[in-house]
Design an enzyme around this catalytic site. Sequence first.
Site, PDB file in Angstrom:
ATOM      1  N   GLY A  46       0.832  -1.194   0.000  1.00 47.33           N
ATOM      2  CA  GLY A  46       0.000   0.000   0.000  1.00 47.33           C
ATOM      3  C   GLY A  46       0.867   1.244   0.000  1.00 47.33           C
ATOM      4  N   GLN A  51       3.413   9.873   0.763  1.00 44.75           N
ATOM      5  CA  GLN A  51       4.694   9.167   0.864  1.00 44.75           C
ATOM      6  C   GLN A  51       5.610   9.429  -0.331  1.00 44.75           C
ATOM      7  OE1 GLN A  51       2.606   5.265   1.996  1.00 44.75           O
ATOM      8  NE2 GLN A  51       4.585   5.112   3.021  1.00 44.75           N
ATOM      9  N   CYS A  90       5.889  -0.328   6.933  1.00 42.66           N
ATOM     10  CA  CYS A  90       5.525   0.825   6.108  1.00 42.66           C
ATOM     11  C   CYS A  90       6.733   1.196   5.259  1.00 42.66           C
ATOM     12  CB  CYS A  90       5.138   1.978   7.023  1.00 42.66           C
ATOM     13  SG  CYS A  90       4.792   3.532   6.164  1.00 42.66           S
ATOM     14  N   LEU A  91       6.516   1.503   3.998  1.00 41.90           N
ATOM     15  CA  LEU A  91       7.640   1.845   3.120  1.00 41.90           C
ATOM     16  C   LEU A  91       8.383   3.098   3.590  1.00 41.90           C
ATOM     17  CD1 LEU A  91       6.265   1.055  -0.465  1.00 41.90           C
ATOM     18  CD2 LEU A  91       7.838  -0.298   0.934  1.00 41.90           C
ATOM     19  N   GLU A 133      -3.338   3.156   5.362  1.00 40.04           N
ATOM     20  CA  GLU A 133      -3.155   4.207   4.344  1.00 40.04           C
ATOM     21  C   GLU A 133      -4.016   5.434   4.632  1.00 40.04           C
ATOM     22  OE1 GLU A 133      -0.617   3.885   2.592  1.00 40.04           O
ATOM     23  OE2 GLU A 133      -0.337   1.759   2.943  1.00 40.04           O
ATOM     24  N   HIS A 136      -2.256   7.650   6.908  1.00 39.61           N
ATOM     25  CA  HIS A 136      -1.273   8.518   6.233  1.00 39.61           C
ATOM     26  C   HIS A 136      -1.922   9.814   5.748  1.00 39.61           C
ATOM     27  CE1 HIS A 136       2.523   6.397   6.042  1.00 39.61           C
ATOM     28  NE2 HIS A 136       1.985   5.299   5.545  1.00 39.61           N
TER      29      HIS A 136
HETATM   30 NI    NI Z   1       2.722   3.384   5.401  1.00 41.04          NI
END
Ligand code: NI
Length: 155
Positions: A46, A51, A90-91, A133, A136
Amino acid sequence: MAIRTIRTEGDEILKKKSKPVEVVDDKIRELIKDMFDTMHKYEGVGLAAVQVGILKQIIVIDLEDEGQKYVLINPEIISQTGEQVVEEGCLSFPNKFAKIKRPTNIKVKALNEKGEKIEISAKDLLAQAIAHEIDHLNGEVFIDKIIPGTLEIVK
Ligand code: NI
């Protein structure tokens, strides 16, 4: 195909709220495509636009096992029920994993990449991903709500 730079821990943009998309046009669709390319390159499931440094309410999700891709623009939670304790990453926090509580079921309304209204009822992993998400988009990151003592740092 364009890979965008992922904003990571310490970048203040991650704490900012994203704004609704007013018109779903080709520029937005280009961004969505780049978001999928970027997410796949870094093997995420996701990604939120913030991001990649864009404060717009756009989420992409691709849970490999289910083979279905989701685009949620201006998502709103209609309802959420249940609680699951899940492992999460999380990326934007590439080395950190922890346990966190997420709803088991979540229902959201949103627009898709064509600007059409959609409604999704999700459970389990998909519910977790959508909740993560949407956080975020509200400037919230998972690391701030993990279950204490469960943080793992992978080198
Ligand atoms: Ni994330």
